[in-house]
Design a protein around this motif. Structure first.
Motif, PDB file in Angstrom:
ATOM      1  N   ILE A   1       0.831  -1.203   0.000  1.00  0.00           N
ATOM      2  CA  ILE A   1       0.000   0.000   0.000  1.00  0.00           C
ATOM      3  C   ILE A   1       0.864   1.251   0.000  1.00  0.00           C
ATOM      4  N   THR A   2       1.825   1.289   0.926  1.00  0.00           N
ATOM      5  CA  THR A   2       2.623   2.513   1.092  1.00  0.00           C
ATOM      6  C   THR A   2       3.480   2.812  -0.132  1.00  0.00           C
ATOM      7  N   SER A   3       3.923   1.768  -0.839  1.00  0.00           N
ATOM      8  CA  SER A   3       4.760   1.994  -2.020  1.00  0.00           C
ATOM      9  C   SER A   3       3.941   2.406  -3.231  1.00  0.00           C
ATOM     10  N   THR A   4       2.631   2.248  -3.130  1.00  0.00           N
ATOM     11  CA  THR A   4       1.768   2.567  -4.277  1.00  0.00           C
ATOM     12  C   THR A   4       1.085   3.914  -4.127  1.00  0.00           C
ATOM     13  N   ILE A   5       0.548   4.206  -2.940  1.00  0.00           N
ATOM     14  CA  ILE A   5      -0.184   5.466  -2.780  1.00  0.00           C
ATOM     15  C   ILE A   5       0.542   6.438  -1.844  1.00  0.00           C
ATOM     16  N   ASP A   6       1.791   6.127  -1.505  1.00  0.00           N
ATOM     17  CA  ASP A   6       2.638   7.039  -0.740  1.00  0.00           C
ATOM     18  C   ASP A   6       1.993   7.462   0.575  1.00  0.00           C
ATOM     19  N   LEU A   7       1.471   6.482   1.292  1.00  0.00           N
ATOM     20  CA  LEU A   7       0.895   6.711   2.612  1.00  0.00           C
ATOM     21  C   LEU A   7       1.881   6.199   3.654  1.00  0.00           C
ATOM     22  N   PRO A   8       2.283   7.020   4.629  1.00  0.00           N
ATOM     23  CA  PRO A   8       3.260   6.561   5.624  1.00  0.00           C
ATOM     24  C   PRO A   8       2.814   5.281   6.321  1.00  0.00           C
ATOM     25  N   LYS A   9       3.740   4.347   6.448  1.00  0.00           N
ATOM     26  CA  LYS A   9       3.421   3.077   7.093  1.00  0.00           C
ATOM     27  C   LYS A   9       2.970   3.281   8.532  1.00  0.00           C
ATOM     28  N   GLU A  10       3.532   4.296   9.208  1.00  0.00           N
ATOM     29  CA  GLU A  10       3.160   4.527  10.604  1.00  0.00           C
ATOM     30  C   GLU A  10       1.695   4.925  10.745  1.00  0.00           C
TER      31      GLU A  10
ATOM     32  N   PRO B   1      -7.228   6.610   6.349  1.00  0.00           N
ATOM     33  CA  PRO B   1      -7.742   7.977   6.414  1.00  0.00           C
ATOM     34  C   PRO B   1      -8.778   8.166   5.316  1.00  0.00           C
ATOM     35  N   LEU B   2      -9.838   8.873   5.626  1.00  0.00           N
ATOM     36  CA  LEU B   2     -10.947   8.991   4.684  1.00  0.00           C
ATOM     37  C   LEU B   2     -10.480   9.486   3.325  1.00  0.00           C
ATOM     38  N   GLY B   3      -9.534  10.413   3.314  1.00  0.00           N
ATOM     39  CA  GLY B   3      -9.055  10.970   2.052  1.00  0.00           C
ATOM     40  C   GLY B   3      -8.235  10.005   1.220  1.00  0.00           C
ATOM     41  N   GLU B   4      -7.825   8.875   1.819  1.00  0.00           N
ATOM     42  CA  GLU B   4      -7.005   7.913   1.089  1.00  0.00           C
ATOM     43  C   GLU B   4      -7.810   6.732   0.548  1.00  0.00           C
ATOM     44  N   VAL B   5      -9.066   6.613   0.935  1.00  0.00           N
ATOM     45  CA  VAL B   5      -9.859   5.456   0.530  1.00  0.00           C
ATOM     46  C   VAL B   5     -10.034   5.426  -0.991  1.00  0.00           C
ATOM     47  N   ALA B   6     -10.353   6.563  -1.583  1.00  0.00           N
ATOM     48  CA  ALA B   6     -10.560   6.603  -3.040  1.00  0.00           C
ATOM     49  C   ALA B   6      -9.267   6.245  -3.771  1.00  0.00           C
ATOM     50  N   ARG B   7      -8.129   6.764  -3.270  1.00  0.00           N
ATOM     51  CA  ARG B   7      -6.850   6.451  -3.912  1.00  0.00           C
ATOM     52  C   ARG B   7      -6.537   4.964  -3.797  1.00  0.00           C
ATOM     53  N   PHE B   8      -6.867   4.373  -2.654  1.00  0.00           N
ATOM     54  CA  PHE B   8      -6.635   2.939  -2.486  1.00  0.00           C
ATOM     55  C   PHE B   8      -7.466   2.150  -3.497  1.00  0.00           C
ATOM     56  N   LEU B   9      -8.742   2.476  -3.621  1.00  0.00           N
ATOM     57  CA  LEU B   9      -9.615   1.740  -4.528  1.00  0.00           C
ATOM     58  C   LEU B   9      -9.193   1.939  -5.985  1.00  0.00           C
ATOM     59  N   GLU B  10      -8.746   3.148  -6.328  1.00  0.00           N
ATOM     60  CA  GLU B  10      -8.292   3.412  -7.693  1.00  0.00           C
ATOM     61  C   GLU B  10      -7.042   2.607  -8.036  1.00  0.00           C
ATOM     62  N   ASN B  11      -6.211   2.348  -7.018  1.00  0.00           N
ATOM     63  CA  ASN B  11      -4.932   1.665  -7.250  1.00  0.00           C
ATOM     64  C   ASN B  11      -4.927   0.225  -6.728  1.00  0.00           C
ATOM     65  N   GLU B  12      -6.103  -0.311  -6.419  1.00  0.00           N
ATOM     66  CA  GLU B  12      -6.170  -1.623  -5.777  1.00  0.00           C
ATOM     67  C   GLU B  12      -5.528  -2.710  -6.629  1.00  0.00           C
ATOM     68  N   GLU B  13      -5.712  -2.644  -7.953  1.00  0.00           N
ATOM     69  CA  GLU B  13      -5.128  -3.665  -8.827  1.00  0.00           C
ATOM     70  C   GLU B  13      -3.608  -3.621  -8.760  1.00  0.00           C
ATOM     71  N   SER B  14      -3.038  -2.412  -8.762  1.00  0.00           N
ATOM     72  CA  SER B  14      -1.581  -2.280  -8.675  1.00  0.00           C
ATOM     73  C   SER B  14      -1.064  -2.726  -7.314  1.00  0.00           C
ATOM     74  N   ILE B  15      -1.826  -2.428  -6.267  1.00  0.00           N
ATOM     75  CA  ILE B  15      -1.438  -2.847  -4.911  1.00  0.00           C
ATOM     76  C   ILE B  15      -1.416  -4.370  -4.822  1.00  0.00           C
TER      77      ILE B  15
END
Length: 450
Positions: free
Chosen positions: A326-335, A361-375
């Motif tokens: 996740i963190t390497s795809t959407i640049d969300l801190p692991k912590e 975080p609510l603002g990251e949910v859309a980015r996660f779903l958009e990049n889920e295949e890559s993740i």
């Protein structure tokens, strides 16, 4: 107008998050500690947090999540969580014989009047024992500053579950007394999480605990389990102070204390002298924490800043996933992922045969779903050590998170054990947190994944 009425009127503004006195960011705030793969070469157990931060070479995140929270969790190990809990216990629970600082207290009539203003089915009387704890909670402000900060994230969820279970909302203060609202707190006895479940009790109430996940550390699931446990305890005693005492030391010890106190014993205070020392401080600490939270403004206590995102949402994960995917795809801190998902002990969501939730975080949910295949596509990179040949088709590889325990025998080496079980030395070291491949002892237990 008598004196008591005047006091009550002065204390009337009791909401803890009204206008607050401004306070600078505290570097000595109690933090939630998480394990990390790396650790500084030198980490002095006696080092203050300020000294640690000034010397630490741990990476800092330059984004909105960059708070003292992050710089601590990157480098401090779970053993620091245990040490932090021990300090909290000694300072706020086990204080029965600690001298009371009379110079910093208010008149008894003020404390008594304010406690009467807290309407609750849980009996919260004022006496000399409670007074000692109130003074501790209101004068040692670091704890309550951090509790107020964390409560903005945890209390809405806890209150919702308590309300759904038909339990008193004031029980939201129980995880304050149990863990200072730290989901990774570990007691000396091994109790874990916000609600400090022991392993056996957690399993009884449906909390999964294995090498990858400890749902005692899951804020939502542990709260649901705690509600069921508290309801069961109240069903036994029909008195909340006795139920709270039993939550701390177990029904067996409470029943013994009731027998020693005699047939007239009806509540906690009747059996107080016959309880274990820790439990004698438990209910007074609960009352004091409730008082300190409710009247935080009157005691000039403001919430400490927190890096916990207050707006979050969950997605369901149905295949094994490492946080690094996740963190390497959407640049969300692991912590941030760790802070929101403390139940995943190895940064792995072990979704084999069942789904698990991931809080973002609510603002990251859309980015996660958009990049889920890559993740998902990165699982062979970050989860390679758990890929095994399929038993039905050896040419195909599947994820396997099942494990068994191997006990080291005379003549064993890590290399021979790895070869015997068709795994690598690196995998054995990773699974068992081994630092040296050449240091094994006879009888040592190793976890091996099939």
């Amino acid at each position: 107008m008598n004196t008591l009425t005047v006091i009550a009127l002065l204390a009337a503004s009791i909401h803890p998050f009204g206008k607050q006195p401004s306070e600078p960011l505290r570097a000595d705030s109690i933090s939630i500690y998480y394990s990390d793969e790396t650790q500084p070469e030198k980490c002095d157990e006696g080092m203050t947090i300020e000294e640690f931060l000034s010397e630490s070479t741990a990476p800092r995140f330059p984004d909105a999540y960059s708070q003292p929270y992050d710089s601590l969790v990157v480098a401090l190990k779970e053993r620091r969580a245990r040490a932090a809990f021990d300090d909290f216990f000694d300072e706020f629970i086990n204080i029965e014989s600690v001298p009371c600082d009379d110079s910093r207290q208010l008149p008894d009539s003020v404390y008594e009047a304010r406690l009467r203003m807290i309407l609750s089915p849980i009996h919260m009387p004022y006496n000399e024992v409670v007074k000692r704890y109130i003074i501790t909670y209101t004068t040692r402000k670091t704890l309550m500053e951090n509790v107020l900060g964390r409560s903005q994230y945890y209390f809405p969820m806890i209150e919702e579950e308590l309300d759904r279970a038909g339990l008193p909302i004031e029980l939201r203060m129980l995880p304050v007394v149990e863990s200072a609202l730290s989901p990774t707190a570990i007691s000396r006895a091994g109790a874990t999480g916000l609600w400090q479940f022991m392993y056996t009790t957690g399993k009884v109430y449906g909390l999964e605990v294995n090498s990858f996940i400890d749902q005692r550390r899951d804020p939502v699931l542990s709260t649901k389990a705690a509600c069921r446990y508290l309801k069961d305890l109240y069903g036994i005693y029909e008195d909340w102070t006795l139920a709270l005492a039993a939550y701390n030391c177990g029904p067996g010890n409470v029943n013994k204390a009731i027998k020693r106190a005699g047939d007239q014993a009806e509540d906690f205070w009747d059996i107080y002298p016959y309880l274990p020392a820790e439990t004698r401080g438990y209910v007074p600490s609960f009352i004091a924490a409730t008082y300190a939270y409710t009247f935080s403004y009157q005691h000039d206590t403001a919430p400490a800043p927190t890096a916990m995102p207050l707006a979050t949402d969950t997605v369901m994960i149905s295949r094994p996933m490492h946080f690094d995917q996740i963190t390497s795809t959407i640049d969300l801190p692991k912590e941030v992922l760790r802070s929101l998902n403390p139940q995943y002990k190895m940064d792995i969501i072990p979704a084999v045969g069942k789904s698990y939730s991931l809080t973002l975080p609510l603002g990251e949910v859309a980015r996660f779903l958009e990049n889920e295949e890559s993740i998902n596509a990165k699982d062979t990179v970050y989860m390679a050590q758990y890929l095994k040949p399929s038993r039905t088709d050896p040419s195909q590889k599947v994820f396997s998170l099942e494990s068994f325990t191997y006990r080291v025998k005379s003549g064993d080496t890590l290399s021979s054990i790895a070869k015997r079980h068709n795994v690598s030395v690196a995998q054995l070291m990773k699974w068992n947190n081994l630092k040296n491949a050449h240091k094994l002892r006879i009888g040592q237990k190793l976890e091996i994944y099939r």
